[in-house]
Every structure is written in structure tokens, then in C-alpha cells.
Design a protein around this motif. Sequence first.
Motif, PDB file in Angstrom:
ATOM      1  N   GLU A  35       0.853  -1.186   0.000  1.00  0.00           N
ATOM      2  CA  GLU A  35       0.000   0.000   0.000  1.00  0.00           C
ATOM      3  C   GLU A  35       0.887   1.233   0.000  1.00  0.00           C
ATOM      4  O   GLU A  35       2.029   1.182   0.439  1.00  0.00           O
ATOM      5  N   THR A  36       0.342   2.320  -0.489  1.00  0.00           N
ATOM      6  CA  THR A  36       1.060   3.582  -0.397  1.00  0.00           C
ATOM      7  C   THR A  36       0.681   4.260   0.903  1.00  0.00           C
ATOM      8  O   THR A  36      -0.465   4.197   1.343  1.00  0.00           O
ATOM      9  N   SER A  37       1.656   4.893   1.510  1.00  0.00           N
ATOM     10  CA  SER A  37       1.375   5.638   2.728  1.00  0.00           C
ATOM     11  C   SER A  37       0.760   6.976   2.350  1.00  0.00           C
ATOM     12  O   SER A  37       0.596   7.291   1.167  1.00  0.00           O
ATOM     13  N   ARG A  38       0.444   7.765   3.351  1.00  0.00           N
ATOM     14  CA  ARG A  38      -0.083   9.095   3.095  1.00  0.00           C
ATOM     15  C   ARG A  38       0.972   9.911   2.369  1.00  0.00           C
ATOM     16  O   ARG A  38       2.165   9.797   2.651  1.00  0.00           O
ATOM     17  N   VAL A  39       0.552  10.729   1.428  1.00  0.00           N
ATOM     18  CA  VAL A  39       1.478  11.549   0.653  1.00  0.00           C
ATOM     19  C   VAL A  39       2.076  12.609   1.571  1.00  0.00           C
ATOM     20  O   VAL A  39       1.360  13.273   2.319  1.00  0.00           O
ATOM     21  N   ARG A  40       3.401  12.725   1.518  1.00  0.00           N
ATOM     22  CA  ARG A  40       4.102  13.749   2.304  1.00  0.00           C
ATOM     23  C   ARG A  40       4.700  14.785   1.362  1.00  0.00           C
ATOM     24  O   ARG A  40       4.964  14.493   0.199  1.00  0.00           O
ATOM     25  N   LEU A  41       4.928  15.961   1.877  1.00  0.00           N
ATOM     26  CA  LEU A  41       5.593  16.998   1.099  1.00  0.00           C
ATOM     27  C   LEU A  41       7.060  17.035   1.480  1.00  0.00           C
ATOM     28  O   LEU A  41       7.409  16.937   2.663  1.00  0.00           O
ATOM     29  N   ASP A  42       7.910  17.183   0.500  1.00  0.00           N
ATOM     30  CA  ASP A  42       9.349  17.286   0.713  1.00  0.00           C
ATOM     31  C   ASP A  42       9.635  18.612   1.406  1.00  0.00           C
ATOM     32  O   ASP A  42       9.274  19.678   0.914  1.00  0.00           O
ATOM     33  N   ARG A  43      10.279  18.554   2.565  1.00  0.00           N
ATOM     34  CA  ARG A  43      10.513  19.752   3.358  1.00  0.00           C
ATOM     35  C   ARG A  43      11.875  20.401   3.093  1.00  0.00           C
ATOM     36  O   ARG A  43      12.283  21.288   3.837  1.00  0.00           O
ATOM     37  N   THR A  44      12.578  19.994   2.044  1.00  0.00           N
ATOM     38  CA  THR A  44      13.835  20.656   1.734  1.00  0.00           C
ATOM     39  C   THR A  44      13.544  22.101   1.328  1.00  0.00           C
ATOM     40  O   THR A  44      12.442  22.445   0.923  1.00  0.00           O
ATOM     41  N   THR A  45      14.560  22.931   1.453  1.00  0.00           N
ATOM     42  CA  THR A  45      14.356  24.352   1.190  1.00  0.00           C
ATOM     43  C   THR A  45      14.021  24.587  -0.277  1.00  0.00           C
ATOM     44  O   THR A  45      14.504  23.884  -1.167  1.00  0.00           O
ATOM     45  N   LEU A  46      13.187  25.580  -0.486  1.00  0.00           N
ATOM     46  CA  LEU A  46      12.807  25.946  -1.843  1.00  0.00           C
ATOM     47  C   LEU A  46      13.924  26.778  -2.473  1.00  0.00           C
ATOM     48  O   LEU A  46      14.637  27.511  -1.781  1.00  0.00           O
ATOM     49  N   GLU A  47      14.046  26.656  -3.770  1.00  0.00           N
ATOM     50  CA  GLU A  47      15.049  27.410  -4.506  1.00  0.00           C
ATOM     51  C   GLU A  47      14.669  28.887  -4.498  1.00  0.00           C
ATOM     52  O   GLU A  47      13.516  29.245  -4.748  1.00  0.00           O
ATOM     53  N   ARG A  48      15.635  29.751  -4.170  1.00  0.00           N
ATOM     54  CA  ARG A  48      15.398  31.201  -4.209  1.00  0.00           C
ATOM     55  C   ARG A  48      15.795  31.695  -5.598  1.00  0.00           C
ATOM     56  O   ARG A  48      16.909  31.487  -6.058  1.00  0.00           O
ATOM     57  N   ILE A  49      14.852  32.356  -6.270  1.00  0.00           N
ATOM     58  CA  ILE A  49      15.067  32.810  -7.639  1.00  0.00           C
ATOM     59  C   ILE A  49      15.020  34.330  -7.667  1.00  0.00           C
ATOM     60  O   ILE A  49      14.107  34.942  -7.109  1.00  0.00           O
TER      61      ILE A  49
END
Length: 130
Positions: free
Chosen positions: A58-72
Motif C-alpha cells: 500500500e502507499t502511505s499518506r502523501v508527504r511533502l518534501d521539506r527541503t528548502t525551496l530554490e530562491r530565484i
Amino acid sequence: MNDFAKALSVTSSGLKAQATRLRHLAENISNADTPGYRRKLVAFETAFNGGSGVSQVETSRVRLDRTTLERIYDPSHPMADGAGYYDGSNVSLMIELGDAREAQRSYEANLKVFEQTRKMSGSLMDLLRK
């Protein structure tokens, strides 16, 4: 539940799990340029089906990647702050394509097992008819 049905149950759960993973990978790729988008991560878990006595995927609950977002830096962008920067996404197309290839191969392997099990079941039925 016979062994053929158990094998088909396990492989079908694997097919479903990899299809879910591919769907989320496609969402990540399509939102790679969306400001503030965080990539979605899907993990697999083992689920024991007490009725059939088979462990499935089964797939677990979808998580969001908490790495920092790219600053543009783009002062003309509507989401830019006073210094001219805005947060991009944390999606790496190379990682997503690699994960998609892995999911595709896993899906194909599950499909082969499903087809082999179906063929073996059909051959067994042919033998029993004789």
C-alpha cells in the motif's frame, strides 16, 4: 483463497501502488516551475490482509518534501519580495525522471508476474480438463 489468487492479489496491489507513485511523480514534474511548489513523496507500506492471509503493498499518506525551496532572483516577478527574490519549487527533474524510471520498471515487473501467474493458472486448468 488458492495460491494463484494470492499471487494475483499481491501483484495487483503492487501495480496499484506503482501507478499511484507514477501519478505523483507526474504531478511533481508538471509543477517543477510553479513558485512555492513542494514535491510530493510517496512511500510504500506492507498491509496484512487477514482474510486472505497475504501481505500486500500500500502507499502511505502523501508527504511533502521539506527541503528548502530554490530562491530565484527576478524583480519583475509578481511574487518577488523587496529584494527581488521569490521561492521556486524544490523539484529536481533529474530525480523525478530517475524515480519515474524506477517506478516504471517496478510496474513492468509486477505486470510480468501477474501475466505469468495467469498463464500458469490457465495451463493448470487445461491439464485438469484432460
